[in-house]
Design a protein around this motif. Structure first.
Motif, PDB file in Angstrom:
ATOM      1  N   GLN A   1       0.808  -1.222   0.000  1.00  0.00           N
ATOM      2  CA  GLN A   1       0.000   0.000   0.000  1.00  0.00           C
ATOM      3  C   GLN A   1       0.841   1.272   0.000  1.00  0.00           C
ATOM      4  OE1 GLN A   1      -2.899  -0.643   3.250  1.00  0.00           O
ATOM      5  NE2 GLN A   1      -4.442  -0.972   1.669  1.00  0.00           N
ATOM      6  N   SER A   2       1.964   1.234  -0.728  1.00  0.00           N
ATOM      7  CA  SER A   2       2.808   2.428  -0.832  1.00  0.00           C
ATOM      8  C   SER A   2       3.715   2.275  -2.046  1.00  0.00           C
ATOM      9  CB  SER A   2       3.676   2.586   0.424  1.00  0.00           C
ATOM     10  OG  SER A   2       4.736   1.631   0.405  1.00  0.00           O
ATOM     11  N   ASN A   3       4.405   3.369  -2.416  1.00  0.00           N
ATOM     12  CA  ASN A   3       5.439   3.259  -3.452  1.00  0.00           C
ATOM     13  C   ASN A   3       6.828   3.308  -2.808  1.00  0.00           C
ATOM     14  OD1 ASN A   3       5.733   5.957  -2.782  1.00  0.00           O
ATOM     15  ND2 ASN A   3       4.979   6.747  -4.734  1.00  0.00           N
ATOM     16  N   ILE A   4       6.914   2.790  -1.593  1.00  0.00           N
ATOM     17  CA  ILE A   4       8.174   2.792  -0.840  1.00  0.00           C
ATOM     18  C   ILE A   4       8.977   1.534  -1.151  1.00  0.00           C
ATOM     19  CG2 ILE A   4       9.180   2.647   1.477  1.00  0.00           C
ATOM     20  CD1 ILE A   4       6.848   4.445   2.413  1.00  0.00           C
ATOM     21  N   ALA A   5      10.252   1.731  -1.480  1.00  0.00           N
ATOM     22  CA  ALA A   5      11.188   0.624  -1.674  1.00  0.00           C
ATOM     23  C   ALA A   5      11.854   0.332  -0.335  1.00  0.00           C
ATOM     24  CB  ALA A   5      12.239   1.003  -2.709  1.00  0.00           C
ATOM     25  N   VAL A   6      11.962  -0.971  -0.005  1.00  0.00           N
ATOM     26  CA  VAL A   6      12.542  -1.397   1.270  1.00  0.00           C
ATOM     27  C   VAL A   6      13.759  -2.277   0.995  1.00  0.00           C
ATOM     28  CG1 VAL A   6      12.140  -2.682   3.414  1.00  0.00           C
ATOM     29  CG2 VAL A   6      10.277  -1.361   2.395  1.00  0.00           C
ATOM     30  N   LYS A   7      14.848  -2.023   1.742  1.00  0.00           N
ATOM     31  CA  LYS A   7      16.036  -2.878   1.698  1.00  0.00           C
ATOM     32  C   LYS A   7      16.150  -3.594   3.037  1.00  0.00           C
ATOM     33  CE  LYS A   7      21.092  -2.843   1.206  1.00  0.00           C
ATOM     34  NZ  LYS A   7      22.303  -2.009   1.037  1.00  0.00           N
ATOM     35  N   TYR A   8      15.922  -4.900   3.007  1.00  0.00           N
ATOM     36  CA  TYR A   8      15.968  -5.719   4.232  1.00  0.00           C
ATOM     37  C   TYR A   8      17.204  -6.601   4.192  1.00  0.00           C
ATOM     38  CZ  TYR A   8      14.701  -9.360   7.620  1.00  0.00           C
ATOM     39  OH  TYR A   8      14.697 -10.241   8.671  1.00  0.00           O
ATOM     40  N   HIS A   9      18.039  -6.511   5.245  1.00  0.00           N
ATOM     41  CA  HIS A   9      19.289  -7.257   5.315  1.00  0.00           C
ATOM     42  C   HIS A   9      19.056  -8.573   6.060  1.00  0.00           C
ATOM     43  CE1 HIS A   9      23.594  -7.855   6.750  1.00  0.00           C
ATOM     44  NE2 HIS A   9      23.663  -7.864   5.433  1.00  0.00           N
ATOM     45  N   PHE A  10      19.346  -9.709   5.394  1.00  0.00           N
ATOM     46  CA  PHE A  10      19.020 -11.009   5.974  1.00  0.00           C
ATOM     47  C   PHE A  10      19.855 -11.320   7.213  1.00  0.00           C
ATOM     48  CE2 PHE A  10      17.311 -11.944   1.649  1.00  0.00           C
ATOM     49  CZ  PHE A  10      16.016 -12.269   2.046  1.00  0.00           C
ATOM     50  N   ARG A  11      21.156 -11.043   7.167  1.00  0.00           N
ATOM     51  CA  ARG A  11      22.022 -11.457   8.281  1.00  0.00           C
ATOM     52  C   ARG A  11      21.649 -10.720   9.569  1.00  0.00           C
ATOM     53  NH1 ARG A  11      28.331 -11.587   7.239  1.00  0.00           N
ATOM     54  NH2 ARG A  11      27.642 -13.248   5.849  1.00  0.00           N
ATOM     55  N   SER A  12      21.424  -9.413   9.464  1.00  0.00           N
ATOM     56  CA  SER A  12      21.077  -8.639  10.671  1.00  0.00           C
ATOM     57  C   SER A  12      19.578  -8.660  10.957  1.00  0.00           C
ATOM     58  CB  SER A  12      21.545  -7.196  10.518  1.00  0.00           C
ATOM     59  OG  SER A  12      20.854  -6.561   9.449  1.00  0.00           O
ATOM     60  N   ARG A  13      18.788  -9.220  10.021  1.00  0.00           N
ATOM     61  CA  ARG A  13      17.322  -9.288  10.147  1.00  0.00           C
ATOM     62  C   ARG A  13      16.737  -7.894  10.438  1.00  0.00           C
ATOM     63  NH1 ARG A  13      15.006 -14.526  10.901  1.00  0.00           N
ATOM     64  NH2 ARG A  13      16.590 -16.161  10.685  1.00  0.00           N
ATOM     65  N   SER A  14      17.180  -6.923   9.653  1.00  0.00           N
ATOM     66  CA  SER A  14      16.715  -5.554   9.881  1.00  0.00           C
ATOM     67  C   SER A  14      16.582  -4.802   8.560  1.00  0.00           C
ATOM     68  CB  SER A  14      17.699  -4.804  10.780  1.00  0.00           C
ATOM     69  OG  SER A  14      18.965  -4.707  10.151  1.00  0.00           O
ATOM     70  N   VAL A  15      15.755  -3.752   8.566  1.00  0.00           N
ATOM     71  CA  VAL A  15      15.611  -2.866   7.416  1.00  0.00           C
ATOM     72  C   VAL A  15      16.746  -1.847   7.460  1.00  0.00           C
ATOM     73  CG1 VAL A  15      14.194  -1.063   6.363  1.00  0.00           C
ATOM     74  CG2 VAL A  15      13.121  -3.163   7.213  1.00  0.00           C
ATOM     75  N   LEU A  16      17.566  -1.835   6.423  1.00  0.00           N
ATOM     76  CA  LEU A  16      18.698  -0.905   6.393  1.00  0.00           C
ATOM     77  C   LEU A  16      18.280   0.465   5.874  1.00  0.00           C
ATOM     78  CD1 LEU A  16      21.637  -3.138   5.084  1.00  0.00           C
ATOM     79  CD2 LEU A  16      20.918  -2.691   7.430  1.00  0.00           C
ATOM     80  N   VAL A  17      17.345   0.487   4.919  1.00  0.00           N
ATOM     81  CA  VAL A  17      16.894   1.767   4.358  1.00  0.00           C
ATOM     82  C   VAL A  17      15.549   1.555   3.666  1.00  0.00           C
ATOM     83  CG1 VAL A  17      18.129   1.427   2.158  1.00  0.00           C
ATOM     84  CG2 VAL A  17      17.597   3.740   2.904  1.00  0.00           C
ATOM     85  N   GLN A  18      14.735   2.592   3.641  1.00  0.00           N
ATOM     86  CA  GLN A  18      13.509   2.590   2.837  1.00  0.00           C
ATOM     87  C   GLN A  18      13.302   3.984   2.272  1.00  0.00           C
ATOM     88  OE1 GLN A  18       9.831   1.873   5.102  1.00  0.00           O
ATOM     89  NE2 GLN A  18      10.999   1.968   6.996  1.00  0.00           N
TER      90      GLN A  18
END
Length: 335
Positions: A165-182
């Protein structure tokens, strides 16, 4: 006089012949390099007992770097053919996506699996392709934000996807299990405003090729035509965009190879690769490359530059295609 005229016609072919000779020499040289690499790998296998794991891994990485450098001399290629489909597994719902990392050493053969096309948060990570086929040895990642569509890609250890429900791009890092940037893709349509012909919230499609990370979408300003954007994988900033002129709702799916966007004309049976847009020249052409859609409903199609194959989700089947590229051989510089 007639003979002289014919000879005049043939003169421009002389430099072409010289080029072919040069290309042949280069290919012979590359073959020899590959043979040498194979010999080195055999030697390493024989010396397994003499080295610890860390040292062996470093030697393999160095050999891989040489092999990739060798492949790069062949340059990028233009798509000329797609193989018959190879079904890897039948699982999940009608829609979904699956992929391997597009930028890791070949020893890393993890497979990521995302069933469904909207509101999903569960990503399964399989240790190897064989584990994926058998459905075992996996870990689960629960994304902090649900996804929309099936246009996700794994690049250098991170998942890039469109937030629901947005035009937001998400970068999720698998090793740290966290969103690095959106970051928001300015003006990009979402929520089935500009999907592919099959719908499924497929407004924003992330891709990786030999040139890096891309986003394919469209905006109101572009009147629903496909926009291709180079994206910085660290910041998710758009570096440059191209308006292809091709209506996104008329496209079945699309993928990038060597800076060229290839578009299928349908997601159903009888589809073909119908359109190509070249970002290096900002030009396009209509193509006619057969594409066997075995299970009659494609909801995800992505190129992996590391393996040079197409990954597809086709009506609950995970399928790959080999591609044939016409290589433009680079002959400048020292071999």
């Amino acid at each position: 006089q007639e003979l002289k005229d014919k000879m005049t016609e043939l003169l421009p072919l002389l430099p072409v012949l010289d080029q072919y000779k040069s290309d042949t020499r280069l290919i012979v040289h590359l073959k020899e390099e590959v043979r040498n690499l194979s010999g080195n790998l055999l030697a390493i296998q024989e010396e397994m007992g003499a080295y610890d794991y860390e040292e062996l891994q470093q030697r393999v990485l160095m050999l891989e770097a040489r092999l990739h450098a060798c492949m790069q001399k062949l340059g990028c290629g233009k798509l000329t053919g797609v193989s018959n489909p190879i079904t890897i597994r039948a699982s999940g719902s009608r829609f979904g996506s699956w992929m391997t990392d597009t930028m890791t050493p070949s020893a890393d053969s993890r497979v990521w699996y995302m069933d469904g096309y909207y509101k999903g948060r569960r990503v399964l990570e399989f240790r190897t392709l064989n584990d994926f086929v058998t459905g075992q040895n996996f870990v689960q990642h629960l994304l902090p934000h649900p996804w929309a569509g099936t246009g996700h890609v794994v690049f250098n250890g991170s998942l890039y996807y469109n937030k629901y429900q947005s035009n937001i791009a998400v970068k999720y890092h698998f090793r740290s299990r966290s969103v690095l940037v959106q970051r928001s893709l300015a003006g990009a349509g979402y929520n089935n405003t500009f999907p592919y012909s099959w719908g499924g919230f497929s407004d924003i499609d992330f891709m990786v090729d030999e040139n890096g990370l891309w986003a394919v979408y469209t905006t109101n300003q572009n009147a629903g035509n496909i926009v291709v954007s180079r994206v910085d994988p660290q910041t998710l900033e758009v570096l440059r965009s191209w308006d292809t002129g091709y209506p996104k709702r008329s496209a079945g799916e699309s993928f990038m190879i060597c800076g060229t966007l290839y578009v299928t004309n349908s997601h159903l049976a009888g589809a073909k690769i119908y359109f190509a847009y070249y970002t290096n020249t900002s030009s396009y052409e209509y193509t006619d490359i057969p594409f066997h859609n075995q299970y009659s409903h494609i909801s995800m199609l992505d190129y992996n530059p590391r393996e040079r194959v197409l990954y597809t989700w086709n009506n609950g089947h995970q399928v790959i295609y080999n591609v044939t590229l016409f290589h433009v051989i680079k002959t400048s510089g020292e071999l």
